[in-house]
Scaffold this motif. Structure first.
Motif, short mmCIF file in Angstrom:
data_model
loop_
_atom_site.label_atom_id
_atom_site.label_comp_id
_atom_site.label_asym_id
_atom_site.label_seq_id
_atom_site.Cartn_x
_atom_site.Cartn_y
_atom_site.Cartn_z
N THR A 3 8.80 3.98 6.77
CA THR A 3 7.39 3.97 7.15
C THR A 3 6.49 3.81 5.94
OG1 THR A 3 7.94 5.42 9.00
CG2 THR A 3 5.63 5.24 8.41
N THR A 4 6.83 4.47 4.84
CA THR A 4 6.05 4.34 3.62
C THR A 4 6.07 2.90 3.12
OG1 THR A 4 6.51 6.64 3.02
CG2 THR A 4 5.82 5.17 1.25
N SER A 5 7.23 2.30 3.13
CA SER A 5 7.33 0.90 2.70
C SER A 5 6.55 -0.02 3.63
CB SER A 5 8.80 0.46 2.65
OG SER A 5 8.88 -0.90 2.31
N THR A 63 3.93 0.72 5.33
CA THR A 63 2.50 0.92 5.06
C THR A 63 2.08 0.27 3.75
OG1 THR A 63 2.57 3.02 6.24
CG2 THR A 63 0.70 2.65 4.79
N GLU A 64 2.81 0.58 2.67
CA GLU A 64 2.39 0.13 1.35
C GLU A 64 2.67 -1.36 1.11
OE1 GLU A 64 4.32 2.71 -1.41
OE2 GLU A 64 3.08 4.43 -0.88
N ASP A 65 3.75 -1.88 1.65
CA ASP A 65 4.17 -3.25 1.33
C ASP A 65 3.74 -4.30 2.36
OD1 ASP A 65 5.40 -2.16 -0.90
OD2 ASP A 65 7.30 -1.89 0.13
N ILE A 66 3.40 -3.87 3.58
CA ILE A 66 3.05 -4.84 4.60
C ILE A 66 1.64 -4.60 5.16
CG2 ILE A 66 3.65 -5.72 6.90
CD1 ILE A 66 6.59 -5.19 6.16
N ILE A 67 1.38 -3.39 5.64
CA ILE A 67 0.11 -3.15 6.33
C ILE A 67 -1.07 -3.11 5.36
CG2 ILE A 67 -1.18 -1.45 7.68
CD1 ILE A 67 1.46 -0.84 9.11
N MET A 68 -0.97 -2.34 4.28
CA MET A 68 -2.11 -2.21 3.37
C MET A 68 -2.48 -3.53 2.70
SD MET A 68 -3.19 0.67 4.02
CE MET A 68 -4.50 0.81 2.83
N PRO A 69 -1.53 -4.38 2.30
CA PRO A 69 -1.95 -5.69 1.77
C PRO A 69 -2.70 -6.53 2.80
CG PRO A 69 0.28 -5.22 1.05
CD PRO A 69 -0.09 -4.17 2.06
N VAL A 70 -2.28 -6.48 4.06
CA VAL A 70 -2.97 -7.23 5.11
C VAL A 70 -4.37 -6.66 5.32
CG1 VAL A 70 -2.96 -7.81 7.57
CG2 VAL A 70 -0.86 -7.98 6.25
N LEU A 89 -9.24 8.20 -3.03
CA LEU A 89 -9.60 7.80 -1.68
C LEU A 89 -8.64 6.75 -1.13
CD1 LEU A 89 -13.45 7.50 -2.22
CD2 LEU A 89 -12.21 9.35 -1.10
N GLY A 90 -8.30 5.76 -1.92
CA GLY A 90 -7.38 4.71 -1.47
C GLY A 90 -6.00 5.26 -1.16
N GLN A 91 -5.53 6.17 -2.00
CA GLN A 91 -4.23 6.80 -1.76
C GLN A 91 -4.27 7.61 -0.47
OE1 GLN A 91 -1.50 6.23 -3.37
NE2 GLN A 91 -0.24 7.71 -2.32
N PHE A 92 -5.39 8.29 -0.24
CA PHE A 92 -5.54 9.07 0.99
C PHE A 92 -5.51 8.17 2.22
CE2 PHE A 92 -8.21 10.95 4.30
CZ PHE A 92 -7.47 12.09 4.56
N VAL A 93 -6.21 7.04 2.16
CA VAL A 93 -6.21 6.09 3.28
C VAL A 93 -4.78 5.60 3.55
CG1 VAL A 93 -6.97 3.79 4.01
CG2 VAL A 93 -8.61 5.39 3.02
N VAL A 96 -1.92 7.12 2.82
CA VAL A 96 -1.12 8.21 3.39
C VAL A 96 -1.52 8.49 4.83
CG1 VAL A 96 -0.63 10.68 3.18
CG2 VAL A 96 -0.59 9.25 1.16
N LEU A 97 -2.81 8.38 5.13
CA LEU A 97 -3.29 8.59 6.49
C LEU A 97 -2.71 7.53 7.44
CD1 LEU A 97 -5.15 10.23 8.36
CD2 LEU A 97 -6.96 8.63 7.78
N ILE A 98 -2.73 6.28 7.01
CA ILE A 98 -2.15 5.21 7.85
C ILE A 98 -0.65 5.43 8.00
CG2 ILE A 98 -1.63 2.74 7.91
CD1 ILE A 98 -4.41 2.28 6.70
N ASN A 99 0.02 5.84 6.94
CA ASN A 99 1.44 6.15 6.99
C ASN A 99 1.71 7.24 8.03
OD1 ASN A 99 4.13 6.03 6.25
ND2 ASN A 99 3.86 7.43 4.53
N PHE A 100 0.90 8.29 8.01
CA PHE A 100 1.05 9.39 8.97
C PHE A 100 0.84 8.90 10.40
CE2 PHE A 100 -1.20 12.43 11.65
CZ PHE A 100 -0.20 13.38 11.82
#
Length: 143
Positions: free
Chosen positions: A31-33, A35-42, A86-90, A92-96
């Motif tokens: 899930t972390t991957s 979020t960080e590698d696919i969703i957040m870049p989009v 703030l960005g890290q929180f966003v 982690v929130l999306i990951n959750f």
């Protein structure tokens, strides 16, 4: 005492829980991957190339001799600068939210399976033993 501990560990529930925790940890990595590698870049691309990792507020001073970038959250954090990420929180929130949604889907499916099993168990059980014995008796009489 060792015997009691062995009996406790040998229970099915404890072993099932241990397996669930291990699988949950592995799933959290996936899930972390995601979020960080696919969703957040989009999401960053949708918002005009914004890099969420650079969304932070620096609270403290940069230490003497720091040679890294003042816009790099990870480097500043490693240097010990007090910041609100703030960005890290966003991220982690999306990951959750992703993890919570997947768990919701799994629990929902498990509840459906349990309800189906209960419905099958409460369905017409067929003839009782007395009825079956009466049928056998009648069949033997007719011979």
């Amino acid at each position: 005492m060792f015997g009691e501990f062995r009996d406790f560990i040998a229970r099915g529930n404890v072993i099932d829980l241990a397996v669930a925790v291990i699988i949950g940890g592995a799933f959290a990595t996936i899930t972390t991957s995601l979020t960080e590698d696919i969703i957040m870049p989009v999401v960053g691309w949708i918002f005009g190339g914004a890099d969420f990792s650079s969304w932070f507020v620096r609270l403290g001073d940069v230490p003497q001799g720091y040679e890294g970038s003042l816009a790099n959250y990870a480097e500043l954090k490693e240097a010990g600068v007090a910041m609100i990420g703030l960005g890290q929180f966003v991220t982690v929130l999306i990951n959750f939210l992703i993890l919570a949604f997947v768990i919701f889907l799994m629990v929902r499916q498990a509840n459906r399976l349990m309800a189906k099993k209960e419905a099958e168990e409460t369905a017409d059980p067929g003839p009782s033993e007395v009825e079956l014995l009466a049928e056998i008796r009648d069949a033997l009489k007719n011979r």
